[in-house]
Design an enzyme around this catalytic site. Structure first.
Site, PDB file in Angstrom:
ATOM      1  N   LEU A   1       9.837   2.278  -3.575  1.00  0.00           N
ATOM      2  CA  LEU A   1      11.041   1.915  -2.825  1.00  0.00           C
ATOM      3  C   LEU A   1      11.564   0.539  -3.176  1.00  0.00           C
ATOM      4  CD1 LEU A   1      10.083   3.294   0.717  1.00  0.00           C
ATOM      5  CD2 LEU A   1      11.465   4.392  -1.053  1.00  0.00           C
TER       6      LEU A   1
ATOM      7  N   LYS B   1       3.737  24.063  -3.567  1.00  0.00           N
ATOM      8  CA  LYS B   1       5.201  24.100  -3.606  1.00  0.00           C
ATOM      9  C   LYS B   1       5.648  24.716  -4.929  1.00  0.00           C
ATOM     10  CE  LYS B   1       9.146  20.992  -4.157  1.00  0.00           C
ATOM     11  NZ  LYS B   1       9.578  19.584  -4.263  1.00  0.00           N
TER      12      LYS B   1
ATOM     13  N   SER C   1      -0.087  -5.763   3.791  1.00  0.00           N
ATOM     14  CA  SER C   1      -0.015  -6.320   5.132  1.00  0.00           C
ATOM     15  C   SER C   1      -0.522  -5.318   6.147  1.00  0.00           C
ATOM     16  CB  SER C   1       1.434  -6.700   5.464  1.00  0.00           C
ATOM     17  OG  SER C   1       1.561  -7.041   6.833  1.00  0.00           O
TER      18      SER C   1
ATOM     19  N   VAL D   1       6.397   4.058   5.048  1.00  0.00           N
ATOM     20  CA  VAL D   1       7.467   4.982   5.433  1.00  0.00           C
ATOM     21  C   VAL D   1       6.873   6.335   5.822  1.00  0.00           C
ATOM     22  CG1 VAL D   1       9.514   6.201   4.631  1.00  0.00           C
ATOM     23  CG2 VAL D   1       9.183   3.787   4.061  1.00  0.00           C
TER      24      VAL D   1
ATOM     25  N   PRO E   1      13.579  27.132  -8.831  1.00  0.00           N
ATOM     26  CA  PRO E   1      12.132  27.275  -9.003  1.00  0.00           C
ATOM     27  C   PRO E   1      11.592  26.235  -9.980  1.00  0.00           C
ATOM     28  CG  PRO E   1      13.274  28.930 -10.291  1.00  0.00           C
ATOM     29  CD  PRO E   1      14.332  28.177  -9.534  1.00  0.00           C
TER      30      PRO E   1
ATOM     31  N   GLY F   1       0.831  -1.205   0.000  1.00  0.00           N
ATOM     32  CA  GLY F   1       0.000   0.000   0.000  1.00  0.00           C
ATOM     33  C   GLY F   1       0.859   1.246   0.000  1.00  0.00           C
TER      34      GLY F   1
ATOM     35  N   VAL G   1       7.053   9.543   4.992  1.00  0.00           N
ATOM     36  CA  VAL G   1       7.681  10.854   5.127  1.00  0.00           C
ATOM     37  C   VAL G   1       7.946  11.511   3.782  1.00  0.00           C
ATOM     38  CG1 VAL G   1       8.752  10.342   7.344  1.00  0.00           C
ATOM     39  CG2 VAL G   1      10.002   9.860   5.238  1.00  0.00           C
TER      40      VAL G   1
END
Length: 519
Positions: free
Chosen positions: A345, A88, A49, A55, A108, A20, A57
């Protein structure tokens, strides 16, 4: 069909996403939305699971996220509200060039003005004390300095006066995607621990077996299981290619810092502040700041690194707990093996400089969802194309991130001296830097038409850090007139934006109270 009994060509009808978090739910949403648009009967199942936390972050994005959200059918208003998101407009790097007072530059999200007609870099007055490069070629740095948003509430969703991405709460983002996937896009959600895989005779994965005995069968498997890499690593044992000899950061400590006052300004860019043995990210969300220290354990102890972070935050850090993460910089030698493709990841990770993690997930899913193989025989061609493209992308990402360190003039610690040592540079960087002393980074310097970091990004970093150049410039009246025309236009755009655009927090409040105009 191809199953454990044998291998034959068949239609791709069942896609299974393993894991997920942001990666898994972006993958599931993109696949389900693409299937719905094309009218295909491809089903999407996500297996995760209940025991493995995400993670959580990865809070910075690229402008590509606007397209991703639009493609999967989430409104910008709903996204901003649900994820405590903020806008952002780029990043400001503090202390990276030489570490002296006033050392800072912007990268930028706007490209330099006139980029399709003229490269302004040779004309930049780069003498010490002169104009900042980002300010000279664009107006977005001025918006960031003034705390202004990239758009007004009257502008349609996903449109702005300046280019923009988002800062977001990664946990809340995964929850939003989960709800949208299962309620709006028909994704099946299965909770269970994968203990093994059933294999077909042709080497494909036929299904994943859960701890409770269930088997989830599929024709294509997307491995979003994070650092565990359950399929690409656990089943196929595709080797991991470390780049720890190039990128030294192998630890991160993160904190969630509340604002002193609910009406405090929300910074509209990432602030990356160099430290003795790493750097600190500081991003603003609606309700808090996300602050973390990325560092090299070979150059600084964990205790010293945490103390550095707490000093940066100040007294507010006394009551805050820190989340500690290990970073293994590198990526898989291949990302797509048989009928399994790694995304997120499980494919790889380098430090979070320049927010490339979520962007790579989006780029991967653009390549997979928009060109989903219809049959098993087409997978092999798709895999070759995907592996070639993303091997290139990873090499360029490592090179671009290293560039931030390689051209530093800091000599105050071993961390910076080691990064500036050409022996630690990736192949080709020294050659490119030699070229860029005489010629600004340009499209012909890059192999792919769609680079993850194009020539404008390289220019912003090189000139932001005052990399020494000796550019020649055409000394003709038409060229001078064209330069002046674009510089004048930039000043007009700056003045208009500074007058029209609201303060960042004011826009975020208006979005929460009233919403944006639907497209």
């Amino acid at each position: 069909m191809c199953n454990t009994a044998g291998g034959c060509d068949h239609a791709i009808q069942r896609v299974v996403v393993v894991g997920g978090g942001s990666a898994g739910w972006i993958a599931a949403c993109r696949l389900a939305a693409a299937a719905r648009r094309s009218g295909s009967d491809v089903s999407v199942t996500l297996v995760e699971s209940a025991q493995v936390p995400t993670v959580g972050v990865g809070e910075g994005t690229w402008p590509t996220m606007r397209n991703t959200l639009a493609k999967i059918g989430i409104s910008e208003t709903a996204f901003v509200r649900a994820c405590d998101a903020a806008f952002k407009q780029g990043a400001r790097f503090v202390g990276w060039a030489d570490g002296t007072a006033g050392d800072g530059y912007y990268h930028p999200l706007n490209p330099p003005v006139g980029a399709t007609e003229i490269d302004l870099a040779p004309y930049w007055p780069s003498a010490p004390g002169g104009a900042d490069f980002a300010e000279w070629v664009d107006f977005q740095a001025s918006l960031c300095d003034a705390g202004l948003a990239p758009k007004a509430i009257t502008m349609p969703e996903y449109a702005g006066q300046a280019n923009y991405a988002y800062h977001l709460d990664a946990g809340k983002f995964a929850t939003l995607l989960h709800e949208h996937a299962t309620k709006a896009l028909g994704v099946e959600h299965v909770v269970g621990d994968i203990v093994s895989a059933e294999m077909a005779d042709n080497g494909d994965i036929a299904g994943v077996v859960l701890a409770d005995g269930r088997t989830i069968e599929g024709d294509l498997f997307v491995d979003c299981s994070g650092f565990a890499a359950l399929l690409i690593g656990g089943v196929y044992e595709v080797p991991f290619r470390s780049c720890a000899d190039v990128m030294f950061a192998d630890r991160a400590i993160a904190m969630q810092v509340p604002y002193d006052d609910p009406d405090d300004a929300v910074t509209c860019h990432t602030v990356a502040t160099a430290q003795t043995s790493g750097w600190i990210w500081d991003i603003g969300l609606w309700t808090r700041r996300g602050i973390g220290h990325v560092y090299s354990s070979a150059h600084q102890s964990d205790d010293d690194a945490e103390a550095t972070l707490r000093r940066y935050i100040g007294p507010a850090a006394e009551k805050l707990s820190a989340r500690k993460l290990r970073i293994e910089a590198g990526h898989r030698e291949r990302f797509w093996q048989n009928n399994c493709v790694a995304v997120g990841l499980s494919a790889g990770f380098v430090e979070p400089l320049e927010a490339s993690a979520l962007m790579l997930i989006e780029a991967s899913m653009d390549a997979i969802a928009d060109r989903l193989p219809r049959t098993r025989s087409a997978i092999d061609t798709a895999a070759r194309q995907f592996n070639a493209a993303f091997t290139h992308h990873w090499a360029r990402i490592v090179e671009f991130l290293k560039l931030h360190y390689a051209i530093t003039r800091r000599t105050d610690s071993a961390f910076w001296r080691d990064h500036a040592d050409p022996k630690t540079w990736p192949d080709g960087l020294a050659e490119r830097l030699a070229l860029w002393r005489d010629h600004p980074p340009a499209p012909q310097d890059f192999d792919h038409a769609r680079e993850v970091f194009g020539w404008p990004s390289y220019q912003y970093v090189l000139h932001g850090m005052n990399y020494p150049t000796r550019y020649s410039r055409p000394d003709t009246a038409p060229e001078a007139a064209l330069v002046q025309r674009w510089l004048t236009r930039n000043e007009r755009m700056r003045a208009d934006a500074m007058q029209r655009l609201p303060k960042h927090r004011d826009l975020l409040r208006a979005v929460r109270d009233h919403g944006m105009q639907a497209v």
